[in-house]
Design an enzyme around this catalytic site. Structure first.
Site, PDB file in Angstrom:
ATOM      1  N   SER A 172       0.976  -1.148   0.074  1.00  0.00           N
ATOM      2  CA  SER A 172       0.001  -0.084  -0.016  1.00  0.00           C
ATOM      3  C   SER A 172       0.828   1.261  -0.003  1.00  0.00           C
ATOM      4  CB  SER A 172      -0.972   0.062   1.248  1.00  0.00           C
ATOM      5  OG  SER A 172      -1.951   0.979   1.248  1.00  0.00           O
ATOM      6  N   HIS A 187      -2.337  -1.136  -3.565  1.00  0.00           N
ATOM      7  CA  HIS A 187      -3.550  -0.355  -3.464  1.00  0.00           C
ATOM      8  C   HIS A 187      -3.430   1.160  -4.257  1.00  0.00           C
ATOM      9  CE1 HIS A 187      -4.030  -2.072   0.739  1.00  0.00           C
ATOM     10  NE2 HIS A 187      -4.721  -2.859  -0.165  1.00  0.00           N
ATOM     11  N   ASP A 246      -4.338  -5.273   5.589  1.00  0.00           N
ATOM     12  CA  ASP A 246      -4.491  -5.862   4.435  1.00  0.00           C
ATOM     13  C   ASP A 246      -3.144  -6.739   4.060  1.00  0.00           C
ATOM     14  OD1 ASP A 246      -5.746  -6.964   2.278  1.00  0.00           O
ATOM     15  OD2 ASP A 246      -5.381  -5.248   1.043  1.00  0.00           O
TER      16      ASP A 246
END
Length: 349
Positions: free
Chosen positions: A172, A199, A292
């Site tokens: 991310s 992401h 995540d």
């Protein structure tokens, strides 16, 4: 109190950003600048914790300005990005050059409320402020050896000799740079196909694939439904879709649900790969905010696969790696470059 400077050629945008940033009471705007020279003077005069920077500033190329600003040791940069593919490519390059994160400009009619935009801006400013002491100069891979996790309690399942499996890389905030550092060390004959789940907004996916292709001899493509895992191929999960790996080596794209926080989902890609390939699956969790990847990496480990996590000390934002280690007890904890080197050496052993 987080001290923030704002650089944008529009006074209206500067004041709008200032109202968002100061609304929560944790941040103070210490100055605004409307061109490149004024931005540099503002940074040197006020030494803010964070600078929000529009890359389209009069008086300088935006990336040249960013290089000059990131040379100032006390200030982290959050880029204000447009939504076009050209803007996305420039923003991704800015992340490579040291920007911590980016915020998409508000577009009238877009499915994003002003309230959610305000929350995003404040959140990313706080993340940038927390990261500013460590994100510019992670320790070189050569002097940071991998940390090996405790032995597994379960018996490791041995993959078939003809099973190449798959490598799933999740990241991310700070991911574009970290992923580049991993894949730069993979040799042209690297046998395992790779899937990258970063992401990013949908409009950033194709420019991201192009950017990654400059760092590796392997092929890099944006995944589509029906794409197939192949040796020497890196597939990028599209920004607007979840990616599922099937046992027949095909890719399925799944629309996200309205409550899905992470888009695309690292957990979904890793879990599906563990179910499809078991011990022939390799999972890698890199820098990022949130959790995540923690559950997905656990599923890979439980299936007998190998797990790598970026050393939190080398992360722009360490929470994803930290939670992955807490949840999984990874096989290896190292810098992205070191992870890439270990993957390459593993295939030669």
């Amino acid at each position: 109190m987080i001290r923030v400077a704002i650089a944008d050629d529009s006074p209206f945008t500067c004041h709008l950003l200032a109202s968002y940033i100061e609304a929560g009471g944790d941040c103070q705007v210490v100055g605004m600048a409307h061109d490149a020279r004024a931005t540099v003077d503002l940074i040197r005069g006020e030494a803010p914790d964070v600078l929000t920077l529009d890359l389209q500033m009069p008086g300088s190329d935006g990336l040249d300005l960013l290089k000059e600003v990131t040379g100032e040791p006390s200030t982290a940069v959050v880029v204000i990005s447009g939504v076009t593919r050209l803007a996305a490519a420039t923003t991704l390059r800015a992340l490579e050059l040291g920007a911590v994160d980016f915020i998409l400009k508000y577009t009238p009619g877009a499915p994003v409320s002003r309230a959610s935009l305000r929350r995003e801006i404040v959140s990313k400013v706080k993340i940038a402020a927390a990261s500013r002491s460590g994100f510019r100069a992670p320790a070189p891979a050569a002097v940071m050896p991998a940390a090996v996790a405790p032995a597994r309690a379960a018996v490791r399942v041995t993959p078939r000799k003809d099973e190449t499996g798959v490598v799933i890389v999740g990241a991310s905030t700070g991911g574009p740079r970290a992923i580049s550092d991993v894949i730069a060390h993979l040799p042209p004959d690297f046998a395992q196909p790779c899937v990258v789940v970063q992401h990013l907004p949908a409009t950033f996916t194709q420019p991201f694939a192009v950017q990654l292709s400059r760092h590796t001899p392997l092929r890099v493509e944006v995944a589509e439904s029906g794409s197939r895992l192949e040796p020497g191929l890196i597939l990028i999960a599209p920004g607007a879709m979840h990616l599922v790996v099937r046992a027949d080596r095909s890719i399925q794209l799944v629309p996200p649900g309205p409550k899905d926080v992470y888009r695309p989902s690292i957990n979904m890609a890793m879990t599906s790969a563990a179910e499809a390939f078991g011990a022939a699956t390799t999972g890698i969790v890199l820098t990022g905010s949130g959790d995540d990847g923690a559950e997905g990496l656990k599923q890979i480990r439980d299936a007998g696969g190998e797990c790598y996590v970026q050393d939190p000390a080398s992360c722009i934002v360490p929470s994803m790696p930290e939670r992955a280690v807490d949840r999984t007890a990874a096989d290896h904890v190292a810098t992205p470059a070191r992870i890439g080197q270990m993957l390459a050496l593993r295939k030669k052993s």
